[in-house]
Enzyme design. Structure first.
Site, short mmCIF file in Angstrom:
data_model
loop_
_atom_site.label_atom_id
_atom_site.label_comp_id
_atom_site.label_asym_id
_atom_site.label_seq_id
_atom_site.Cartn_x
_atom_site.Cartn_y
_atom_site.Cartn_z
N LYS A 44 0.81 -1.20 0.00
CA LYS A 44 0.00 0.00 0.00
C LYS A 44 0.85 1.26 0.00
O LYS A 44 0.40 2.34 -0.38
CB LYS A 44 -0.87 0.05 1.28
CG LYS A 44 -1.80 -1.09 1.45
CD LYS A 44 -2.49 -0.95 2.86
CE LYS A 44 -3.27 -2.15 3.19
NZ LYS A 44 -3.76 -2.12 4.61
N ASP A 83 7.75 2.94 -2.41
CA ASP A 83 7.89 4.04 -1.46
C ASP A 83 9.25 4.00 -0.77
O ASP A 83 9.88 5.02 -0.56
CB ASP A 83 6.76 4.05 -0.42
CG ASP A 83 6.61 2.73 0.29
OD1 ASP A 83 7.04 1.69 -0.25
OD2 ASP A 83 6.05 2.72 1.40
N ASP A 126 14.44 -1.03 1.78
CA ASP A 126 15.08 -1.20 3.08
C ASP A 126 16.12 -2.32 2.91
O ASP A 126 17.20 -2.08 2.37
CB ASP A 126 13.95 -1.56 4.05
CG ASP A 126 14.28 -1.27 5.48
OD1 ASP A 126 15.43 -1.50 5.87
OD2 ASP A 126 13.40 -0.81 6.23
N LYS A 149 16.97 3.49 1.82
CA LYS A 149 17.69 3.37 3.10
C LYS A 149 18.85 2.41 2.88
O LYS A 149 18.79 1.23 3.24
CB LYS A 149 16.71 2.77 4.11
CG LYS A 149 16.59 3.49 5.42
CD LYS A 149 15.79 2.63 6.37
CE LYS A 149 14.69 3.40 7.02
NZ LYS A 149 14.01 2.62 8.08
C1 PRP Z 1 7.44 -1.92 2.55
C2 PRP Z 1 7.84 -1.17 1.28
C3 PRP Z 1 8.55 -2.22 0.49
C4 PRP Z 1 9.18 -3.07 1.55
C5 PRP Z 1 10.61 -2.67 1.69
O1 PRP Z 1 6.23 -2.55 2.35
O2 PRP Z 1 6.73 -0.64 0.61
O3 PRP Z 1 7.67 -2.97 -0.31
O4 PRP Z 1 8.50 -2.84 2.78
O5 PRP Z 1 11.27 -3.48 2.59
P1 PRP Z 1 12.47 -4.40 2.16
O6 PRP Z 1 13.36 -3.62 1.25
O7 PRP Z 1 13.15 -4.71 3.49
O8 PRP Z 1 11.93 -5.65 1.52
P2 PRP Z 1 5.37 -3.19 3.54
O9 PRP Z 1 5.60 -4.69 3.53
O10 PRP Z 1 5.62 -2.47 4.83
O11 PRP Z 1 3.86 -2.98 3.06
P3 PRP Z 1 3.01 -1.63 2.85
O12 PRP Z 1 3.60 -0.93 1.64
O13 PRP Z 1 1.61 -2.13 2.58
O14 PRP Z 1 3.09 -0.78 4.11
#
Ligand code: PRP
Length: 182
Positions: free
Chosen positions: A45, A102, A105, A133
């Site tokens: 999302k 967005d 990480d 990041k």
């Molecule tokens: C977040 C973000 C990425 C992912 C990044 O999504 O949108 O998809 O985490 O993390 P990573 O690089 O460690 O894999 P999240 O799973 O929090 O879902 P959301 O966008 O619905 O909040």
């Protein structure tokens, strides 16, 4: 700035800073994708706010689609650990694909997602992210376009949540430690 959320320690990126940078990136993407009719994929999302601003700043013809995925574990393997919760509505074979995120990480989500999409035989797959990041990266993946590099801080707003809150803040803020350490 007026009305900063009480749970935000400070504003990291203001609404104005973000708007300026999104416009710049949109111009770069317009040049890259001119005449290619790319499909921009919103990764739900968190990307929804960045995505909706970005596509409205782009002038080249494009299509949009949506996907929701979850990535588990810290491995860098492509198989078995990416769950597709909502898939694309159209075939991407021979299409120029731009994944819109967005935040990157660890990079695990994008590493696996990019590999999965490449198996569908698109003409190209690239990644644009609002935030990068880098300090947390474990997977071998880098975005093609980045709006902002950030330090290892817990960020909220402009689509990013903590426990599904704060996505509607118009800026990116740093979450107070007291909120997630209690
Ligand atoms: C977040 C973000 C990425 C992912 C990044 O999504 O949108 O998809 O985490 O993390 P990573 O690089 O460690 O894999 P999240 O799973 O929090 O879902 P959301 O966008 O619905 O909040």
């Amino acid at each position: 700035m007026a009305n900063v959320h009480k749970d935000a320690e400070y504003v990291l990126l203001s609404k104005e800073q973000i708007a300026t940078r999104v416009k710049e990136i949109a111009k770069v993407l317009d040049e890259e994708y001119q005449g290619k009719n790319p499909v921009l994929i919103c990764i739900l999302k968190g990307s929804v706010v960045f995505f909706s601003d970005l596509i409205r700043e782009m002038e080249t013809d494009l299509a949009i689609d949506f996907m929701k995925v979850s990535s588990y574990g810290n491995g860098t393997e492509t198989s078995g650990t990416l769950t597709v919760k909502q898939d694309l509505s159209e075939d991407i074979a021979n299409r120029h694909v731009l994944i819109v995120e967005d935040i990157i990480d660890s990079g695990n989500t994008l590493f696996r997602l990019k590999n999965m999409l490449q198996e569908r035989n698109p003409a190209s797959v690239k990644i644009v992210t609002l935030l990068d990041k880098k300090a947390r990266r474990t997977a071998a993946i880098d975005p093609d376009y980045t709006c902002f590099d950030i330090e290892d801080e817990f960020v909220i707003g402009y689509g990013l949540d903590y426990a599904e809150k704060y996505r509607n803040l118009p800026y990116v803020g740093v979450l107070k430690r007291s909120v997630y350490e209690k």
